[in-house]
Design an enzyme around this catalytic site. Structure first.
Site, PDB file in Angstrom:
ATOM      1  N   LYS A 147       0.828  -1.209   0.000  1.00  0.00           N
ATOM      2  CA  LYS A 147       0.000   0.000   0.000  1.00  0.00           C
ATOM      3  C   LYS A 147       0.864   1.261   0.000  1.00  0.00           C
ATOM      4  CE  LYS A 147      -2.284  -1.240   3.727  1.00  0.00           C
ATOM      5  NZ  LYS A 147      -1.689  -2.596   3.924  1.00  0.00           N
ATOM      6  N   THR A 148       1.885   1.288   0.843  1.00  0.00           N
ATOM      7  CA  THR A 148       2.782   2.452   0.875  1.00  0.00           C
ATOM      8  C   THR A 148       3.524   2.593  -0.444  1.00  0.00           C
ATOM      9  OG1 THR A 148       3.084   2.191   3.263  1.00  0.00           O
ATOM     10  CG2 THR A 148       4.706   3.528   2.093  1.00  0.00           C
TER      11      THR A 148
ATOM     12  N   ASP B  80      -0.858   6.541   6.789  1.00  0.00           N
ATOM     13  CA  ASP B  80      -0.929   5.112   7.080  1.00  0.00           C
ATOM     14  C   ASP B  80      -1.729   4.894   8.366  1.00  0.00           C
ATOM     15  OD1 ASP B  80      -0.512   2.451   6.672  1.00  0.00           O
ATOM     16  OD2 ASP B  80       1.573   2.430   7.331  1.00  0.00           O
TER      17      ASP B  80
ATOM     18  N   THR C 128      -5.396  -1.412   7.547  1.00  0.00           N
ATOM     19  CA  THR C 128      -5.514  -2.870   7.614  1.00  0.00           C
ATOM     20  C   THR C 128      -6.845  -3.264   8.237  1.00  0.00           C
ATOM     21  OG1 THR C 128      -4.400  -2.886   9.770  1.00  0.00           O
ATOM     22  CG2 THR C 128      -3.014  -3.162   7.820  1.00  0.00           C
TER      23      THR C 128
ATOM     24  N   ARG D 257       6.476  -8.389   1.502  1.00  0.00           N
ATOM     25  CA  ARG D 257       7.421  -8.017   2.555  1.00  0.00           C
ATOM     26  C   ARG D 257       8.048  -9.260   3.183  1.00  0.00           C
ATOM     27  NH1 ARG D 257       4.862  -4.232   6.782  1.00  0.00           N
ATOM     28  NH2 ARG D 257       5.018  -2.775   5.031  1.00  0.00           N
TER      29      ARG D 257
END
Length: 344
Positions: free
Chosen positions: A69-70, A114, A163, A222
């Site tokens: 997302k980032t 975020d 999230t 990740r």
């Protein structure tokens, strides 16, 4: 900090080695692998906004941690040729913190928040006006002399990421013009990501080794990149610098990561239900206490993947371990107090 805070498969927990993640992040939309539906729609919206020389409509990104997302927010700013400012909701303590950021942005800036579900109500109220009217509502003076002043700010694009979409208020969600949901990646997509990252890290990797790592990465880039870096270490020390399937198998055994991407702590959760509660049902609070973990961490970061793998069920009466979990753990006939583990 406990040992499991550095767990390789915990995408929500920052890791010191994740500083290298910045070098692995794609810079362009066509370099971003996976999430094809999100990419196709976003490319159209970006191209339209760019041709009109307008800021992109506010963008809301939903999905588990570690899915990009980032990264996608950064790519959006890069594709628009706009400035990029980033913060997280917990860092915005008072309305003046938000006002300080928005009063210094340039036109068409992409402003990324975020964990937007953790915004405080006063800050969220200020954000409503900024998103709709591109103005800041500011109170000057105190008591009877207090008055409200509206300060204009440049038109910008807010990108909110969360999230836990269910915790974001309806008035805030309704102000986003573009809402996109991230899904977990397939092993094939993660394999492509791993091979791309390996090229950036200048490490040679076999295709079957990349696919094996992808299958153990919980559908999360990740995690895949963390596993890749650890396999690079094993290949350098125990091999000849090349990541082979055998190096990967041996390395995953040493890290106690099994064929489904479960670490020892994930298996402890399943075994706790089996050994202490007869396989379930058991309530979330009771289970969290039995494993020494907070209920939020249990529900947000451990259970979703165990449920997705078909190892755990949530029922009205509590959590139940499935037959697949017994098979995966090598426990026959729902036998209690068994401590067998299934690795490679």
């Amino acid at each position: 900090m406990s040992d499991r805070d550095d767990a390789i498969v915990r995408p929500d927990v920052p890791n010191s080695a994740d500083d290298q993640e910045l070098t692995l992040r794609p810079q362009l939309l066509n370099e971003f692998l996976g999430q094809e539906g999100v990419k196709k729609n976003l490319s159209v919206f970006i191209e339209a906004a760019r041709s009109r020389k307008e800021p992109l409509d506010h963008l809301f990104l939903i999905g588990p941690p570690g899915l990009g997302k980032t990264t996608l927010a950064q790519i959006t700013a890069h594709e628009l040729g706009a400035d990029f400012k980033v913060t997280s909701a917990p860092a915005l303590d008072k309305p003046k913190d938000l006002a300080g950021i928005l009063s210094t942005i340039t036109p068409r800036t992409v402003f990324f928040i975020d964990e937007i579900h953790r915004l405080k109500p006063a800050i969220e109220e200020m954000l409503y006006i900024a998103m709709e009217d591109f103005e800041l509502d500011w109170v000057i003076g105190q008591g009877a002399a207090a008055r409200t002043v509206r300060i204009p700010i440049p038109k910008f694009t807010l990108v909110g990421a969360t999230t836990r979409a269910g915790m974001v208020s309806s008035p805030l969600i309704s102000r986003f013009g573009i809402i996109q949901r991230f899904n977990f990646y397939t092993p094939e997509e993660l394999s492509c990501i791993i091979r791309r990252s390996a090229r950036i890290l200048s490490v040679e990797i076999d295709d079957d080794a990349a696919l094996l790592m992808a299958q153990c990465s919980r559908g999360t880039p990740r995690v895949a990149n963390r596993v890749l870096r650890r396999m690079r270490d094993f290949a350098q020390v125990f091999g000849h610098g090349k990541i082979t399937k055998q190096i990967t198998v041996d390395g995953l055994k040493k890290l106690e990561i099994d064929s489904l991407g479960l670490e020892n702590y994930d298996r402890q959760i399943l075994l706790s239900i089996i050994n202490n509660f007869g396989g379930g049902p058991v309530g979330a609070e009771t289970l969290a206490i039995s494993i020494g973990e907070s209920i939020d961490t249990l529900e947000d970061y451990y259970e979703p993947y165990l449920i997705q793998c078909g190892l755990l069920q949530r029922t009205p009466r509590g959590r139940i371990v499935t037959e697949k979990a017994y098979y995966h753990l090598g426990i026959k006939g729902n036998k209690k107090n068994a401590q067998e583990r299934l690795l490679f």
